[in-house]
Design an enzyme around this catalytic site. Sequence first.
Site, PDB file in Angstrom:
ATOM      1  N   GLY A 239       0.771  -1.250   0.000  1.00 25.27           N
ATOM      2  CA  GLY A 239       0.000   0.000   0.000  1.00 25.27           C
ATOM      3  C   GLY A 239       0.789   1.279   0.000  1.00 25.27           C
ATOM      4  O   GLY A 239       0.226   2.357  -0.229  1.00 25.27           O
ATOM      5  N   GLU A 274       3.914  -6.940   1.505  1.00 15.78           N
ATOM      6  CA  GLU A 274       3.557  -7.188   0.108  1.00 15.78           C
ATOM      7  C   GLU A 274       3.697  -5.911  -0.724  1.00 15.78           C
ATOM      8  O   GLU A 274       2.736  -5.420  -1.317  1.00 15.78           O
ATOM      9  CB  GLU A 274       2.131  -7.723   0.026  1.00 15.78           C
ATOM     10  CG  GLU A 274       1.924  -9.036   0.782  1.00 15.78           C
ATOM     11  CD  GLU A 274       0.468  -9.374   1.019  1.00 15.78           C
ATOM     12  OE1 GLU A 274      -0.413  -8.604   0.543  1.00 15.78           O
ATOM     13  OE2 GLU A 274       0.181 -10.379   1.685  1.00 15.78           O
ATOM     14  N   GLY A 276       4.389  -3.553  -3.832  1.00 19.27           N
ATOM     15  CA  GLY A 276       4.336  -3.708  -5.281  1.00 19.27           C
ATOM     16  C   GLY A 276       4.648  -2.401  -5.969  1.00 19.27           C
ATOM     17  O   GLY A 276       5.721  -2.210  -6.539  1.00 19.27           O
ATOM     18  N   ARG A 277       3.704  -1.470  -5.896  1.00 20.96           N
ATOM     19  CA  ARG A 277       3.865  -0.166  -6.539  1.00 20.96           C
ATOM     20  C   ARG A 277       5.150   0.533  -6.086  1.00 20.96           C
ATOM     21  O   ARG A 277       5.860   1.138  -6.895  1.00 20.96           O
ATOM     22  CB  ARG A 277       2.651   0.706  -6.192  1.00 20.96           C
ATOM     23  CG  ARG A 277       2.640   2.063  -6.860  1.00 20.96           C
ATOM     24  CD  ARG A 277       1.607   2.979  -6.202  1.00 20.96           C
ATOM     25  NE  ARG A 277       0.324   2.330  -6.023  1.00 20.96           N
ATOM     26  CZ  ARG A 277      -0.676   2.398  -6.888  1.00 20.96           C
ATOM     27  NH1 ARG A 277      -0.527   3.080  -8.005  1.00 20.96           N
ATOM     28  NH2 ARG A 277      -1.821   1.774  -6.638  1.00 20.96           N
ATOM     29  N   ARG A 313      -4.681   3.241 -16.122  1.00 24.47           N
ATOM     30  CA  ARG A 313      -4.831   3.933 -14.838  1.00 24.47           C
ATOM     31  C   ARG A 313      -5.546   5.283 -14.935  1.00 24.47           C
ATOM     32  O   ARG A 313      -6.407   5.585 -14.103  1.00 24.47           O
ATOM     33  CB  ARG A 313      -3.468   4.114 -14.158  1.00 24.47           C
ATOM     34  CG  ARG A 313      -2.815   2.787 -13.764  1.00 24.47           C
ATOM     35  CD  ARG A 313      -1.578   3.004 -12.917  1.00 24.47           C
ATOM     36  NE  ARG A 313      -1.914   3.536 -11.614  1.00 24.47           N
ATOM     37  CZ  ARG A 313      -1.728   4.800 -11.247  1.00 24.47           C
ATOM     38  NH1 ARG A 313      -1.209   5.676 -12.080  1.00 24.47           N
ATOM     39  NH2 ARG A 313      -2.069   5.201 -10.047  1.00 24.47           N
ATOM     40  N   TYR A 317      -8.751   5.277 -12.691  1.00 27.20           N
ATOM     41  CA  TYR A 317      -8.620   5.962 -11.392  1.00 27.20           C
ATOM     42  C   TYR A 317      -8.437   7.473 -11.515  1.00 27.20           C
ATOM     43  O   TYR A 317      -8.142   8.128 -10.515  1.00 27.20           O
ATOM     44  CB  TYR A 317      -7.397   5.434 -10.624  1.00 27.20           C
ATOM     45  CG  TYR A 317      -7.312   3.953 -10.457  1.00 27.20           C
ATOM     46  CD1 TYR A 317      -8.348   3.224  -9.879  1.00 27.20           C
ATOM     47  CD2 TYR A 317      -6.172   3.264 -10.861  1.00 27.20           C
ATOM     48  CE1 TYR A 317      -8.253   1.855  -9.719  1.00 27.20           C
ATOM     49  CE2 TYR A 317      -6.061   1.889 -10.690  1.00 27.20           C
ATOM     50  CZ  TYR A 317      -7.108   1.188 -10.119  1.00 27.20           C
ATOM     51  OH  TYR A 317      -7.000  -0.151  -9.965  1.00 27.20           O
ATOM     52  N   CYS A 345     -11.819   4.142 -29.155  1.00 23.92           N
ATOM     53  CA  CYS A 345     -13.156   4.707 -29.368  1.00 23.92           C
ATOM     54  C   CYS A 345     -13.941   4.744 -28.062  1.00 23.92           C
ATOM     55  O   CYS A 345     -14.991   4.089 -27.907  1.00 23.92           O
ATOM     56  CB  CYS A 345     -13.895   3.909 -30.433  1.00 23.92           C
ATOM     57  SG  CYS A 345     -13.177   4.118 -32.070  1.00 23.92           S
ATOM     58  N   GLU A 346     -13.417   5.460 -27.093  1.00 27.11           N
ATOM     59  CA  GLU A 346     -14.052   5.694 -25.797  1.00 27.11           C
ATOM     60  C   GLU A 346     -13.682   7.102 -25.342  1.00 27.11           C
ATOM     61  O   GLU A 346     -12.523   7.508 -25.462  1.00 27.11           O
ATOM     62  CB  GLU A 346     -13.564   4.699 -24.738  1.00 27.11           C
ATOM     63  CG  GLU A 346     -13.829   3.245 -25.037  1.00 27.11           C
ATOM     64  CD  GLU A 346     -15.274   2.836 -24.803  1.00 27.11           C
ATOM     65  OE1 GLU A 346     -16.029   3.651 -24.236  1.00 27.11           O
ATOM     66  OE2 GLU A 346     -15.623   1.712 -25.180  1.00 27.11           O
ATOM     67  N   TYR A 374       1.002  -1.421 -12.446  1.00 28.08           N
ATOM     68  CA  TYR A 374      -0.378  -1.371 -12.929  1.00 28.08           C
ATOM     69  C   TYR A 374      -0.466  -0.695 -14.297  1.00 28.08           C
ATOM     70  O   TYR A 374      -1.400   0.045 -14.582  1.00 28.08           O
ATOM     71  CB  TYR A 374      -1.279  -0.676 -11.896  1.00 28.08           C
ATOM     72  CG  TYR A 374      -1.188  -1.342 -10.556  1.00 28.08           C
ATOM     73  CD1 TYR A 374      -1.756  -2.586 -10.348  1.00 28.08           C
ATOM     74  CD2 TYR A 374      -0.464  -0.760  -9.507  1.00 28.08           C
ATOM     75  CE1 TYR A 374      -1.625  -3.233  -9.132  1.00 28.08           C
ATOM     76  CE2 TYR A 374      -0.332  -1.401  -8.290  1.00 28.08           C
ATOM     77  CZ  TYR A 374      -0.920  -2.637  -8.105  1.00 28.08           C
ATOM     78  OH  TYR A 374      -0.790  -3.284  -6.900  1.00 28.08           O
TER      79      TYR A 374
END
EC number: 4.1.1.20
Length: 421
Positions: A239, A274, A276-277, A313, A317, A345-346, A374
């Site tokens: 986190g 744990e 990660g980022r 991302r 987010y 196309c979004e 991510y």
Amino acid sequence: MHHFHYRNGRLHCEDVSLDAIADEVGTPVYVYSSATLRRHARVIGEAFDGMSCLIAYSVKANGNLGVLKTLAAEGCGADVVSGGELKRARAAGIPPSRIVFSGVGKTREEMRLGLEEGIHQFNVESAAEVEVLSDVASLLGKTAKIAVRVNPDVAAGGHPNISTGKAGDKFGVPWEAADALYARIAELDGVEAVGVDVHIGSQIDAIAPMRAAFERVVTLVRRLREAGHAITRLDLGGGLGIPYKPGDDLPPPSEYANMIRQVTEGLGVEVILEPGRVIAGNAGVLIAEALFTKPAPKRTFLIVDAGMNDLMRPALYQAHHDILPLEERPDSTEQINYDVVGPICESTDKFATERPLPVIRPGERLAFMSAGAYGAVLSSQYNARPLVAEVLVDGDKYAIVRRRPTFDEMIALETTPDWLT
């Protein structure tokens, strides 16, 4: 810190020009710095020096085998959330004794795989999962070492979609149900409760919410021990946030480690982390090429060849990524406010709104910074676009660690029913 810097007017990863990589591999392409991965792993390891601590890198942040092997060489274990991630960790040489299996929806086959591999621990997230794991393990004649992930009702994380420790989130066992579940585990065959697990969110920018959650969990450990449960492990999740833009002020791993030392003092547990980022985030960039500029009422669009299928991302987010031209510009260079968008196309295919950048010409290349976590793992083939390529740099060397598939390879995965041929 990271190892992406301008040298002789061009942006480099370590000693390799990003232009050289883009010339060979094409764009869009992810580029990862081995030196940054190693440094971040070592900084975390050194912060917890002297503690009984397993650093289980969170594979979901970046599961490329080159990245995993780099971190395995630094002594990292793995936190996995699927059978595929478990197989990746093993293929990278991470021993089962350093792997923890998290996630809310493990299948029987995934449980069986973890048991047969002999992993260190399952982090279970519901009473129903405990019952199934007990059944699978009993049929195999094995015992699963487990920690129950508890939900301490502490909100944290840089966005509501990455906060995982609040009541109402799908993650973990409700706080008030934890004692009863440990009592049930003691009655079951094939499972043994050895720890408590907690993970309250991602991109956390303050120590206080983590401390509040960890202190609650320590009280639970003591209470479980009084009830006769041999709790010897405390999994505190990941986190820790990273700086995504200048001015971001985040606590360093040393401050995080000092807090954990204080909270767990005298508890006598193995601490499992744990991250990660915090290891991979600033170790990677996404290189894209500018295609067109498009004036519109009240805005100017800069259209690039990377899309939300390559870097999800910002769409998912509303995440910020600094955007740097590969060509260095003087600070005095005139700037334009661009909406930086991709070809998908979004309407959500947008990387930045009103972002001040120097004038960008078609054909120029840009680096989306802090894209090592991510990024590629969330990529897709939406709009029939090939999965983005990945490159790992080590000093003055680089290698393609995931090539871009051809259109023929993409189509070859599909078959046409007999009645249509």
